[in-house]
Design a protein around this motif. Structure first.
Motif, PDB file in Angstrom:
ATOM      1  N   PHE A 293       0.706  -1.182   0.180  1.00 38.67           N
ATOM      2  CA  PHE A 293      -0.219  -0.161  -0.298  1.00 38.67           C
ATOM      3  C   PHE A 293       0.736   1.800   0.352  1.00 38.67           C
ATOM      4  CE2 PHE A 293      -2.980  -3.713   1.621  1.00 38.67           C
ATOM      5  CZ  PHE A 293      -3.520  -3.217   1.573  1.00 38.67           C
ATOM      6  N   TYR A 294       0.947   2.076  -0.434  1.00 42.49           N
ATOM      7  CA  TYR A 294       1.135   3.025  -0.919  1.00 42.49           C
ATOM      8  C   TYR A 294       1.360   4.379  -0.410  1.00 42.49           C
ATOM      9  CZ  TYR A 294       4.685   0.806  -4.336  1.00 42.49           C
ATOM     10  OH  TYR A 294       5.571  -0.656  -4.916  1.00 42.49           O
ATOM     11  N   VAL A 295       1.519   5.048   0.809  1.00 42.91           N
ATOM     12  CA  VAL A 295       0.725   5.935   0.863  1.00 42.91           C
ATOM     13  C   VAL A 295       1.461   7.477   1.603  1.00 42.91           C
ATOM     14  CG1 VAL A 295      -1.442   4.347   2.449  1.00 42.91           C
ATOM     15  CG2 VAL A 295       0.642   4.775   3.092  1.00 42.91           C
ATOM     16  N   LEU A 296       0.272   8.318   2.045  1.00 39.03           N
ATOM     17  CA  LEU A 296       1.632   9.070   2.238  1.00 39.03           C
ATOM     18  C   LEU A 296       1.590   9.467   4.294  1.00 39.03           C
ATOM     19  CD1 LEU A 296       0.309  12.184   0.877  1.00 39.03           C
ATOM     20  CD2 LEU A 296       2.203  11.535   0.461  1.00 39.03           C
ATOM     21  N   LYS A 297       3.363   9.718   5.415  1.00 39.79           N
ATOM     22  CA  LYS A 297       3.200   9.560   6.250  1.00 39.79           C
ATOM     23  C   LYS A 297       2.328  10.168   7.324  1.00 39.79           C
ATOM     24  CE  LYS A 297       7.913   7.352   5.635  1.00 39.79           C
ATOM     25  NZ  LYS A 297       9.235   8.102   6.689  1.00 39.79           N
ATOM     26  N   LYS A 298       2.295  11.675   6.465  1.00 42.11           N
ATOM     27  CA  LYS A 298       1.719  12.850   7.416  1.00 42.11           C
ATOM     28  C   LYS A 298       0.660  12.833   7.488  1.00 42.11           C
ATOM     29  CE  LYS A 298       5.579  15.857   7.443  1.00 42.11           C
ATOM     30  NZ  LYS A 298       5.961  17.435   7.359  1.00 42.11           N
ATOM     31  N   PHE A 299      -0.231  11.737   6.488  1.00 47.08           N
ATOM     32  CA  PHE A 299      -1.780  12.064   6.148  1.00 47.08           C
ATOM     33  C   PHE A 299      -2.453  10.885   7.423  1.00 47.08           C
ATOM     34  CE2 PHE A 299      -5.759  10.116   5.035  1.00 47.08           C
ATOM     35  CZ  PHE A 299      -7.166  11.097   4.695  1.00 47.08           C
ATOM     36  N   LEU A 300      -1.656   9.659   7.173  1.00 47.90           N
ATOM     37  CA  LEU A 300      -1.638   8.729   8.008  1.00 47.90           C
ATOM     38  C   LEU A 300      -1.186   9.520   9.733  1.00 47.90           C
ATOM     39  CD1 LEU A 300      -0.955   5.642   6.812  1.00 47.90           C
ATOM     40  CD2 LEU A 300      -2.434   6.541   7.018  1.00 47.90           C
ATOM     41  N   ALA A 301       0.052  10.004   9.791  1.00 46.04           N
ATOM     42  CA  ALA A 301       0.062  10.367  11.138  1.00 46.04           C
ATOM     43  C   ALA A 301      -0.921  11.188  11.892  1.00 46.04           C
ATOM     44  CB  ALA A 301       2.189  11.074  11.148  1.00 46.04           C
ATOM     45  N   VAL A 302      -1.669  11.976  10.842  1.00 45.88           N
ATOM     46  CA  VAL A 302      -2.869  13.428  11.952  1.00 45.88           C
ATOM     47  C   VAL A 302      -3.689  12.579  12.737  1.00 45.88           C
ATOM     48  CG1 VAL A 302      -4.848  14.765  11.019  1.00 45.88           C
ATOM     49  CG2 VAL A 302      -2.595  14.996  10.044  1.00 45.88           C
ATOM     50  N   HIS A 303      -4.146  11.189  11.816  1.00 45.62           N
ATOM     51  CA  HIS A 303      -5.248  10.344  12.128  1.00 45.62           C
ATOM     52  C   HIS A 303      -5.116   9.539  13.561  1.00 45.62           C
ATOM     53  CE1 HIS A 303      -8.066  12.418   9.606  1.00 45.62           C
ATOM     54  NE2 HIS A 303      -7.011  12.184   8.448  1.00 45.62           N
ATOM     55  N   SER A 304      -3.968   8.631  13.088  1.00 45.47           N
ATOM     56  CA  SER A 304      -3.395   7.482  14.032  1.00 45.47           C
ATOM     57  C   SER A 304      -2.180   8.118  15.214  1.00 45.47           C
ATOM     58  CB  SER A 304      -3.750   6.611  12.934  1.00 45.47           C
ATOM     59  OG  SER A 304      -2.692   5.524  14.117  1.00 45.47           O
ATOM     60  N   SER A 305      -2.221   8.118  16.271  1.00 44.77           N
ATOM     61  CA  SER A 305      -1.246   8.049  17.156  1.00 44.77           C
ATOM     62  C   SER A 305      -0.460   6.888  16.654  1.00 44.77           C
ATOM     63  CB  SER A 305      -2.114   7.716  18.456  1.00 44.77           C
ATOM     64  OG  SER A 305      -2.592   6.607  18.719  1.00 44.77           O
ATOM     65  N   TYR A 306      -0.499   5.920  16.606  1.00 43.14           N
ATOM     66  CA  TYR A 306      -0.820   4.592  15.708  1.00 43.14           C
ATOM     67  C   TYR A 306       0.725   4.876  15.286  1.00 43.14           C
ATOM     68  CZ  TYR A 306       1.816   0.281  14.677  1.00 43.14           C
ATOM     69  OH  TYR A 306       2.801  -0.861  14.480  1.00 43.14           O
ATOM     70  N   PHE A 307       0.480   5.432  13.649  1.00 40.75           N
ATOM     71  CA  PHE A 307       1.139   6.102  13.109  1.00 40.75           C
ATOM     72  C   PHE A 307       2.190   7.384  12.992  1.00 40.75           C
ATOM     73  CE2 PHE A 307      -1.782   3.063  10.395  1.00 40.75           C
ATOM     74  CZ  PHE A 307      -1.163   2.483  10.129  1.00 40.75           C
ATOM     75  N   LYS A 308       1.726   8.176  13.683  1.00 44.81           N
ATOM     76  CA  LYS A 308       2.494   9.860  14.211  1.00 44.81           C
ATOM     77  C   LYS A 308       3.477   8.865  15.241  1.00 44.81           C
ATOM     78  CE  LYS A 308       2.202  13.320  17.223  1.00 44.81           C
ATOM     79  NZ  LYS A 308       1.307  14.135  17.772  1.00 44.81           N
ATOM     80  N   SER A 309       3.855   7.986  15.946  1.00 46.45           N
ATOM     81  CA  SER A 309       4.369   6.878  16.982  1.00 46.45           C
ATOM     82  C   SER A 309       5.331   7.038  15.822  1.00 46.45           C
ATOM     83  CB  SER A 309       3.809   7.025  17.927  1.00 46.45           C
ATOM     84  OG  SER A 309       3.735   7.455  18.602  1.00 46.45           O
ATOM     85  N   LEU A 310       5.332   5.243  14.644  1.00 47.83           N
ATOM     86  CA  LEU A 310       6.277   4.952  13.847  1.00 47.83           C
ATOM     87  C   LEU A 310       6.631   5.925  12.715  1.00 47.83           C
ATOM     88  CD1 LEU A 310       6.375   2.543  12.678  1.00 47.83           C
ATOM     89  CD2 LEU A 310       4.449   2.265  11.458  1.00 47.83           C
ATOM     90  N   PHE A 311       6.156   7.126  12.585  1.00 48.94           N
ATOM     91  CA  PHE A 311       6.460   7.894  11.389  1.00 48.94           C
ATOM     92  C   PHE A 311       7.357   8.709  12.035  1.00 48.94           C
ATOM     93  CE2 PHE A 311       2.606   5.814   8.547  1.00 48.94           C
ATOM     94  CZ  PHE A 311       3.804   4.936   8.303  1.00 48.94           C
ATOM     95  N   LEU A 312       6.320   8.994  12.945  1.00 46.48           N
ATOM     96  CA  LEU A 312       7.228  10.759  13.119  1.00 46.48           C
ATOM     97  C   LEU A 312       7.583  10.387  14.310  1.00 46.48           C
ATOM     98  CD1 LEU A 312       4.585  13.409  12.231  1.00 46.48           C
ATOM     99  CD2 LEU A 312       6.069  12.385  10.919  1.00 46.48           C
ATOM    100  N   GLY A 313       8.303   9.222  15.256  1.00 45.07           N
ATOM    101  CA  GLY A 313       9.001   9.213  16.446  1.00 45.07           C
ATOM    102  C   GLY A 313       9.947   9.070  16.490  1.00 45.07           C
ATOM    103  N   GLN A 314      11.336   8.898  17.173  1.00 46.86           N
ATOM    104  CA  GLN A 314      12.891   7.832  17.418  1.00 46.86           C
ATOM    105  C   GLN A 314      12.743   6.887  17.560  1.00 46.86           C
ATOM    106  OE1 GLN A 314      14.389  10.951  17.150  1.00 46.86           O
ATOM    107  NE2 GLN A 314      12.589  12.165  17.486  1.00 46.86           N
ATOM    108  N   PHE A 315      12.134   6.331  15.798  1.00 47.64           N
ATOM    109  CA  PHE A 315      12.279   4.599  15.660  1.00 47.64           C
ATOM    110  C   PHE A 315      12.890   4.429  14.168  1.00 47.64           C
ATOM    111  CE2 PHE A 315       8.183   5.483  18.465  1.00 47.64           C
ATOM    112  CZ  PHE A 315       9.058   4.433  19.042  1.00 47.64           C
ATOM    113  N   GLN A 316      13.383   3.381  14.219  1.00 49.15           N
ATOM    114  CA  GLN A 316      14.654   3.609  13.017  1.00 49.15           C
ATOM    115  C   GLN A 316      13.504   3.440  12.426  1.00 49.15           C
ATOM    116  OE1 GLN A 316      16.436  -1.021  13.547  1.00 49.15           O
ATOM    117  NE2 GLN A 316      18.270   0.406  14.669  1.00 49.15           N
TER     118      GLN A 316
END
Length: 441
Positions: A293-316
């Motif tokens: 699935f080809y998606v945008l990180k910030k779009f998912l991060a806006v709606h989901s705390s999980y994806f916010k942490s996954l994409f914008l957090g301090q993770f590999q």
């Protein structure tokens, strides 16, 4: 006059010399503040900025910790499944050795004649002290539970059916049959869609107060090619043995634990594409059951705390261009994304799968839209809605279900076969309803 001034000056100097040090510092600070109000303001702003930075850092650390916990839980589940498979192989070897020395017919495990797809991994725990494996309950997992009554009166070829239950848009039930000297079980699946296929892992458990008998295997339900919508065991146990060891008050308690691994053709056609045609409009690829699935990180991060942490957090993972998601179905994730992107994929079949994903990834917008559908449009039974309201924490739906309980029969209809499965928090509400029905005044 000048002499008086000269005399006063030394006196003032003497007073300053006699003043305590802290008062001197305070006096100097006061004078400095009066002289430099801008410096004082800047100092306060800097202090507040430092505090805010510390709070933000603590928030990031907390999000990182939460993500690490989630990943560890998922990793643990994968390890459990792997160890479970290894355990099943060991148990099979034990069973084979036991069969070589003891040829009792009730120890055999035979797939139903019309179910060639079932690969049974039999485990007769009535003869071993090894506890049965607990099937992972994350993802598309459910339990069919039935208490069959008046079992001793069953004649040869008598069949008893459980109630039909709807799980993830599909109707399920199980049957028990007496075939001469054997007790037989099967699980039945049905759906009104076109060509479909469902791959499951299932575990059938016969329960008594002191022992359990378990059979486990994988099965594929389908209407493609050679139709096969049942699976089970035609010789689950010797009839006499089942009467002796498992019958309590002429009742037999049976559970079928089902974990859906993959579905095909159950849901509607896709409303939107997230395949490689969307690559130029995306910045990350999410992989679910080998589907990309080809998606945008910030779009998912806006709606989901999980994806916010996954994409914008301090993770590999935040730096990876491709991330694999586990524990969900590709079709459910497709519907989840469609709903986020503004389409409406919700119907009676898709709603529970979408809720499962939205609950897992903490997506309030999707949860709210699913709840609105269940409140206003869904034709699901009162019992099913009540179960979903508790499982996915849908307060408005729970209140609606409680309002629709108008009789003792309604209360009975929403209760599970095993009362211990009922959420303890709902017991007081049902008790109030029951008391009100028995004493309207």
């Amino acid at each position: 006059m000048s002499e008086e001034n000269d005399n006063i000056a030394p006196l003032n100097k003497d007073k300053n010399d006699l003043m305590p040090d802290d008062q001197k510092v305070e006096q100097v600070n006061t004078e400095n503040d009066e002289k430099n109000p801008i410096d004082a303001l800047n100092s306060s702003v800097q202090s507040m900025h430092k505090i805010c930075q510390e709070l933000l850092q603590k928030q990031k650390n907390l999000e990182k910790t939460n993500m690490e916990i989630i990943e560890k839980l998922r990793s643990a589940e994968e390890k459990i499944e792997k160890q479970s498979s290894e355990l099943q192989q060991i148990l099979q070897e034990i069973q084979l050795k036991s069969t070589e020395t003891n040829e009792e017919s009730d120890d055999s495990t035979v797939p139903l004649e019309n179910d060639n797809s079932l690969n049974t991994a039999s485990s007769d725990f009535t003869k071993t002290t090894i506890p049965r494996e607990i099937m992972p309950t994350t993802g598309k997992y459910f339990v069919l539970r039935q208490i069959f009554k008046n079992v001793s009166n069953m004649k040869d070829n008598d069949i008893r059916w459980s109630e039909i239950e709807e799980h993830f848009g599909v109707a399920w039930s199980m049957s028990m049959c007496r075939k001469k000297d054997f007790l037989s079980f099967c699980c039945l699946q049905s759906t009104d869609t076109g060509k479909w296929m469902i791959e499951v892992r299932q575990q059938l458990v016969l329960i008594s107060n002191r022992i359990e008998k378990v059979r486990e295997g994988t099965a594929t339900f389908t209407n493609i090619g050679k139709k096969c919508n049942t699976s089970g065991w035609s010789s689950f146990m010797n009839w006499a043995k089942s009467q002796k060891d498992f019958l309590l008050d002429d009742q037999l308690t049976v559970e079928v634990h089902v974990k859906i691994k993959k579905t095909t053709g159950i849901y509607k056609d896709n409303l939107r594409s997230f395949d490689e045609t969307m690559e130029e409009f995306s910045d990350v690829v999410l992989v679910v059951n080998e589907e990309k699935f080809y998606v945008l990180k910030k779009f998912l991060a806006v709606h989901s705390s999980y994806f916010k942490s996954l994409f914008l957090g301090q993770f590999q993972e935040s730096k990876r261009s491709e991330i694999t998601l586990t524990g969900i179905d590709a079709d459910d994730f497709q519907n989840y994304l469609e709903l986020l992107y503004g389409d409406n994929p919700i119907d009676e079949i898709t709603v529970e799968g979408i809720l499962l994903v939205a609950d897992m990834y903490d997506t309030p917008l999707v949860i709210r839209k699913c709840e609105e559908f269940l409140l206003k449009e869904s034709k699901k039974t009162l019992k099913k809605k009540f179960q979903m309201s508790m499982k996915y924490h849908l307060e408005a739906l729970k209140e609606q279900c409680l309002d629709k309980i108008k009789s003792v029969a309604d209360i009975r209809s929403v209760l599970p076969e095993d009362i211990h499965e009922l959420d303890p928090s709902i017991m007081p509400e049902l008790l109030k309803k029951s008391l009100a029905l028995h004493d309207p005044q």
